[in-house]
Enzyme design. Structure first.
Site, short mmCIF file in Angstrom:
data_model
loop_
_atom_site.label_atom_id
_atom_site.label_comp_id
_atom_site.label_asym_id
_atom_site.label_seq_id
_atom_site.Cartn_x
_atom_site.Cartn_y
_atom_site.Cartn_z
N GLY A 154 0.94 -1.13 0.04
CA GLY A 154 -0.13 0.08 -0.25
C GLY A 154 0.90 1.10 0.13
O GLY A 154 0.45 2.31 -0.60
N ASP A 171 -7.28 0.20 6.36
CA ASP A 171 -7.94 -0.77 7.06
C ASP A 171 -6.75 -1.65 7.36
O ASP A 171 -6.69 -3.10 6.83
CB ASP A 171 -9.01 -1.57 6.21
CG ASP A 171 -9.61 -2.57 6.88
OD1 ASP A 171 -9.28 -3.06 8.02
OD2 ASP A 171 -10.37 -3.61 6.23
N SER A 172 -5.96 -1.68 8.34
CA SER A 172 -4.67 -2.37 8.55
C SER A 172 -4.75 -3.06 9.90
O SER A 172 -5.71 -3.13 10.42
CB SER A 172 -3.58 -1.49 8.74
OG SER A 172 -3.68 -0.74 10.05
N THR A 173 -3.75 -3.83 9.91
CA THR A 173 -3.36 -4.73 11.25
C THR A 173 -2.90 -3.91 12.29
O THR A 173 -2.60 -2.63 11.81
CB THR A 173 -2.82 -6.06 10.81
OG1 THR A 173 -1.53 -5.73 10.24
CG2 THR A 173 -3.47 -7.04 10.03
N ASP A 174 -2.30 -4.31 13.32
CA ASP A 174 -1.81 -3.59 14.18
C ASP A 174 -0.63 -2.84 13.82
O ASP A 174 0.25 -3.57 12.85
CB ASP A 174 -1.62 -4.50 15.58
CG ASP A 174 -2.78 -4.80 16.13
OD1 ASP A 174 -3.88 -4.17 16.18
OD2 ASP A 174 -2.76 -5.96 16.80
#
Lengths: 297, 297
Positions: A154, A171-174
């Protein structure tokens, strides 16, 4: 590379499955256990471990690196809020970029708006393929001709965009591992450039309860690029603490400059969490969350 | 006896302590685990099992019948919301009745208002005595000469009151066992009689996420006495689902008929959760919660 001072502040989280319970533990402090009927899918991709479980109460559960990403029972909260709050705050949104979001939950909600183009840039194609197999909304979402799938980094993708999107959804992970760069001011600078004038970036920004130092650092990074950033909250029972925050960061736009009453009337009947009262109500932050978002305020 | 059709709908909850983790489990569906350093107190009173733990992250934890009642880390959410929301909605509150609330958290918050009298009617004196020993706010609260302690049955106590209180706070355990009668229309009728004209009842009303059928039944009972009842929400991480609801039920009063700007300005600096934005924001219910509170709306 990002300025990732907050990496060291991230409480260690780890999940495990003992054959009956999937348990996610935050640094020896608290555990959330989800009762599992069966393990449906497990693989190790180039980027992470991917698993899908069938649970007793939460429907199917997706984990990445043994951390809860979504359950069928409560994913609607996260996806409706991260998508409808920004999209209804813009008069005529047409083009949306989703960074991450390989489970297609944000894309599903975005495509309910009269957009011409939704680009979803997910680094790990295996996440999308596993979800396509196990979650009912994915195939119809992928079949929408307005959706462009990009499998790649991204950060790289955004570097090539200029005034291209009305909304960019992170809309990502931690903020650890591959996703850490998605929480840096350098990245937010590129996102700002990718937004059309009057456009909005929204991003998931962790729990203000148990991750307050991370929240503070993330908002410090965002504020350096988007001075008017504001946070909004929602209740996601299967995320740590059950309370989740998202950032609304506008390019020349604040959350309540505009609200589309015609479109919200069309959308509300299909929503299980979002409704017009939350467009303001979700920005009413408890004091501890305000202080996490901006300790100097 | 109450019309307790909802008793059968209450998912079975049970807690256990294995020497390292206190785990509360909802009907084989989900677990919340809290890491324990040591067990500080354990007794069986006439009414229930009472325990206090020292935890790694949540400070001290109070359990009754092995269910989480409060932790030092997040009790402020519940107590600030259940107390300040009604008290700031009334021009000159003077007398408050707390039913239950043996941990004195609501009394602590209520006494921050210019009241003349706070009556706390808790059925189990042992809860208050255990809390007096283990929680720092209890002794100063008990020392306030405006507080009247009554140890007895709240239902009996309310029967003898008539237009006596500006606010009645129902700070009860779940609608099972001894507390079930506190969720019946018969009881709410007595509370209505105990309220002065323009007075307000507030009550804890469980989680709209995992207890939606219970929420529906509780609000049906309240609405039969207080037609204008409304719900408000807050984030309590150590309660099931992390999302909790409370009822605002006025005698000739709705939540936003009045708001005391002078008193809120005095109170806010001492609050960690409550602030004026929540006086409206907490009433902005997600759609699933609205439907739980009133399926016919």
């Amino acid at each position: 590379m990002p300025d990732s001072g907050f990496l060291m502040q991230m409480p260690e989280q780890r999940g495990s499955f003992d054959g009956e319970w999937f348990v996610e533990e935050a640094a020896g402090r608290a555990q959330l256990g989800i009762h599992v009927r069966s393990l449906l899918h497990q693989e190790t991709s180039e980027y992470q471990d991917i698993a899908v479980y069938d649970t007793s109460f939460f429907g199917k559960l997706l984990t990445l690196d043994n951390l809860v990403m979504l359950t069928e029972r409560d994913e609607f909260v996260y996806h409706e809020m991260l998508t409808h709050v920004p999209l209804l705050s813009i008069p005529e949104p047409r083009e949306v970029l989703i960074i991450g979001g390989g489970d297609c939950g944000c894309a599903r909600e975005a495509l309910r708006h009269p957009l011409t183009r939704v680009v979803q840039c997910e680094i790990d194609e295996r996440v999308t393929r596993a979800c396509e197999h196990h979650f009912s909304w994915v195939a119809p979402t992928l079949a929408d001709s307005r959706l462009e799938l990009v499998f790649g980094d991204g950060i790289r993708f955004v570097e090539d965009q200029e005034e291209s999107f009305d909304v960019v959804i992170i809309d990502s992970t931690d903020p650890v591992g591959a996703a850490a760069g998605l929480f840096s001011s350098e990245f937010y600078q590129q996102v700002a450039r990718a937004l059309k004038p009057g456009g909005v970036m929204v991003a998931q920004t962790e729990s203000p309860h148990w991750g307050s130092r991370i929240v503070t650092e993330v908002y410090r990074q965002i504020r350096s690029v988007f001075p008017g950033v504001e946070a909004f909250l929602g209740s996601v029972p299967t995320y740590p603490s059950g309370c989740w925050s998202w950032a609304y960061a506008g390019r020349d736009r604040r959350p309540h400059d505009y609200f589309d009453l015609r479109r919200v009337a069309e959308l509300e009947p299909g929503c299980r969490y979002y409704n017009r009262s939350l467009q303001t109500g979700a920005f009413a932050l408890p004091t501890f969350a305000r202080q996490a978002v901006d300790p100097s305020a």
